[in-house]
Design an enzyme around this catalytic site. Structure first.
Site, PDB file in Angstrom:
ATOM      1  N   TYR A   1       0.821  -1.214   0.000  1.00  0.00           N
ATOM      2  CA  TYR A   1       0.000   0.000   0.000  1.00  0.00           C
ATOM      3  C   TYR A   1       0.857   1.267   0.000  1.00  0.00           C
ATOM      4  O   TYR A   1       2.039   1.233   0.286  1.00  0.00           O
ATOM      5  CB  TYR A   1      -1.051  -0.008   1.101  1.00  0.00           C
ATOM      6  CG  TYR A   1      -0.673  -0.050   2.554  1.00  0.00           C
ATOM      7  CD1 TYR A   1       0.558   0.333   3.047  1.00  0.00           C
ATOM      8  CD2 TYR A   1      -1.631  -0.488   3.478  1.00  0.00           C
ATOM      9  CE1 TYR A   1       0.847   0.311   4.402  1.00  0.00           C
ATOM     10  CE2 TYR A   1      -1.357  -0.532   4.842  1.00  0.00           C
ATOM     11  CZ  TYR A   1      -0.106  -0.129   5.288  1.00  0.00           C
ATOM     12  OH  TYR A   1       0.163  -0.166   6.623  1.00  0.00           O
ATOM     13  N   GLU A   2       0.213   2.366  -0.363  1.00  0.00           N
ATOM     14  CA  GLU A   2       0.871   3.660  -0.591  1.00  0.00           C
ATOM     15  C   GLU A   2       1.961   3.564  -1.660  1.00  0.00           C
ATOM     16  O   GLU A   2       2.962   4.269  -1.621  1.00  0.00           O
ATOM     17  CB  GLU A   2       1.451   4.228   0.710  1.00  0.00           C
ATOM     18  CG  GLU A   2       0.456   4.407   1.821  1.00  0.00           C
ATOM     19  CD  GLU A   2      -0.772   5.189   1.405  1.00  0.00           C
ATOM     20  OE1 GLU A   2      -0.687   6.013   0.475  1.00  0.00           O
ATOM     21  OE2 GLU A   2      -1.843   4.973   1.996  1.00  0.00           O
ATOM     22  N   GLY A   3       1.728   2.717  -2.633  1.00  0.00           N
ATOM     23  CA  GLY A   3       2.670   2.543  -3.735  1.00  0.00           C
ATOM     24  C   GLY A   3       3.561   1.350  -3.492  1.00  0.00           C
ATOM     25  O   GLY A   3       4.359   1.323  -2.553  1.00  0.00           O
TER      26      GLY A   3
END
Length: 596
Positions: free
Chosen positions: A438-440
């Site tokens: 998550y978050e890239g």
């Protein structure tokens, strides 16, 4: 398993690597020196160790539940969050104008680590709220700030990020959620968002959703995305809560880890449209959302350090009590605790070195962030901003990948018992996996490091960092100690390999992009490895000097041993990674698609 905050190591990094007393000379941070840092960390540790950490296993065994549109969090979470908010912890790094404490990121990052070590699932709620605050501070109108910021900063309300849709993961050009202007300054929002962390819960009175959506007639792709505030409850002019907005949770996910954190599917506009308010200007939503994402990416990297620390502490405790086999050197004549065995020590040292190296890297980056926002000299601000931006994908990408290796080793130290849930080691491993996603994802962080942070300026920033590392090597070589000489040697070999890769990327990024991006993740990993090793090299110099001054001998000797281990066992990976990047691209793309 209890958690003990590593305050001494955090303060060492702040004092000697991040130069906290220099941070305290920046405008607005005059009272934020080492003494303040120690007081804040000690108070945060009390909350994390006694209130939040005991809920970690409970959250895994009794996670958030969904029924009739409502989410009920793990028993104890709501009360713990109330204590967290009342203690002022949500506003630690945020402006005093809105009820925050206005402390530097250098201090705040350590508190974020403690909270995440104590309970990763719990800490996600404050993490997302921090991102929402940053976006509103940067791009929100005065009216939006007046309506939402103080409630968010004080923790009375929480915030979310709403990017992902069923058909649009990392490719936000595919976002379909729409926003129709209403003529009174508001919009009606319609669409579905998935993977919304704490998108619905019972820990706060209101949830402030920041939502990416398209206004009718907007350009195609990412250039046509706008950002909106869509609160769970509308807010009256006097600040009180009004009617329920048309945004509803329709389900929560069943996950491999971080089970206590409710990951919601949110439906906007099924009953006439969810009322939303534009943040900034239309079609600049992705730009604003990146403010949230950059804040969140750094914080997720700290999450990796946090869960690694917790797994390390757990493994050490087990290794000191588990009796198994006689030591190979005959030092004990009967079966002994497994910490006597060399391979167990190797695993524990790997866990320790990774965690301390990444913590040092993250702390140094935080100080650069503080200088980039508060230093009175524009050139100094810019230089620190460039350095910090280079560091973000390393902190996020390397630290989270590191946490997978460390938590896996934590299971391995436990042997067969590590595979049994009751020992608790497996939870850290399961929880850590999401951090690389998550978050890239790690690949997205690596693409950012290659494209925006290395190729764009022809490797100028990367080579400037290499020059700083070379200065540290010279200082290490000036020491007459075997540890310093060893660290210098391996640091030099790693730096030279790094520069080779930077030159390869700068030369090939435009003409042969597949060759460059085939090695993007190995490049990120070798760069993170090098920078963390550099910080441990700096730590070794400090530790040697402190030993000469008669300061805390056992701690400083441990610092030296950890730096040497990192150099000999982890930095030595870099040349091989570099070779894979520079010479291994062809084999990555060699197999035709139809042969997979």
């Amino acid at each position: 398993m209890t958690y003990t905050a590593p305050i001494k190591d955090m303060l060492f990094n702040m004092e000697h690597l991040a130069q906290i007393e220099q941070v305290a000379q920046l405008p607005g941070f005059e009272d934020a020196g080492l003494e303040t840092a120690q007081a804040v960390l000690e108070e945060c540790a009390k909350l994390c160790e006694t209130v939040v950490a005991p809920l970690n296993v409970a959250g895994d065994l009794n996670p958030s539940s969904f029924k009739d549109g409502k989410v009920t969090t793990t028993p104890g979470f709501a009360d713990a969050f109330k204590q967290y908010a009342e203690g002022g912890w949500q506003g630690l790094q945020h402006p005093t104008d809105f009820g925050g404490q206005g402390l530097p990121k250098t201090i705040g990052a350590a508190c974020i680590e403690m909270l995440n070590s104590a309970n990763l699932s719990f800490a996600l709620c404050p993490l997302l709220t921090d991102g929402a605050i940053e976006a509103l501070l940067t791009a929100g109108s005065d009216e939006l700030k007046a309506t939402y910021l103080e409630k968010l900063v004080t923790g009375e309300w929480t915030g979310t990020m709403n990017l992902t849709e069923p058909q649009a993961g990392s490719d936000l050009a595919l976002v379909r959620t729409k926003a129709d202007p209403q003529g009174d300054g508001s919009y009606k929002v319609f669409g579905t968002k998935i993977f919304i962390t704490y998108g619905e819960h019972d820990m706060a009175d209101n949830i402030v959703h920041l939502v990416l959506a398209r206004v009718a007639g907007a350009p195609e792709g990412v250039k046509g995305i706008s950002l909106f505030v869509v609160p769970k409850f509308l807010v009256n002019k006097d600040g009180s809560l009004g009617e329920r907005n048309d945004v509803h949770c329709v389900s929560i996910e069943h996950k491999m880890g971080i089970k206590a954190s409710p990951t919601a599917v949110l439906q906007f506009g099924d009953h006439g449209g969810a009322v939303g308010y534009l943040v900034g200007e239309e079609n600049r939503g992705l730009e604003y959302m990146f403010i949230m994402m950059n804040a969140a990416r750094y914080a997720v990297g700290v999450q990796g350090i946090a869960v690694a620390e917790r797994a390390y502490q757990h493994a050490v405790a087990y290794a000191k009590e588990r009796v198994q086999s006689r030591p190979v050197d005959g030092s004990v004549k009967a079966s002994a605790t497994i910490i006597h065995h060399p391979d167990v020590r190797r695993m524990l040292m790997t866990m320790r070195a990774f965690t301390e190296g990444c913590r040092a890297m993250a702390t140094t980056a935080a100080a650069a962030y503080d200088a980039s926002h508060h230093h009175p000299d524009a050139e100094v601000r810019q230089a620190n901003a460039v350095f910090y931006e280079f560091m973000v994908p390393l902190v996020k990408g390397y630290s989270t990948e590191m946490s997978l290796e460390v938590t896996s080793l934590g299971v391995q130290v436990h042997g067969g018992m590590g595979f049994i849930e009751e020992t608790g080691a497996a939870q850290y491993y399961r929880d850590a996996k999401i951090l690389t996603i998550y978050e890239g994802t790690t690949a997205i962080q690596a693409n950012d490091l290659v494209g925006r942070k290395t190729a764009r300026d022809g490797g100028e920033t990367a080579k400037a960092i290499a020059a700083q590392i070379e200065k540290t090597e010279a200082e290490l070589n000036a020491s007459d100690s075997a540890v310093a000489q060893t660290v210098a040697k391996h640091l030099a070999q790693a730096r030279q390999a790094f520069v080779q890769v930077v030159e390869f990327i700068a030369a090939q990024a435009k003409t042969n992009p597949n060759a460059v991006y085939a090695g993007s993740v190995p490049y990120l990993m070798l760069t993170g490895n090098l920078v963390a090793g550099w910080q441990l090299g700096r730590s070794a110099l400090v530790a040697e000097q402190q030993l000469k001054n008669g300061q805390d001998a056992s701690f400083m000797q441990a610092k030296l041993a950890t730096a040497q281990f990192y150099a000999e066992h982890i930095l030595t990976r870099v040349p091989g990674q570099a070779d894979a990047v520079v010479n291994g691209a062809a084999s990555v793309m060699a197999l035709p698609m139809d042969m997979f």
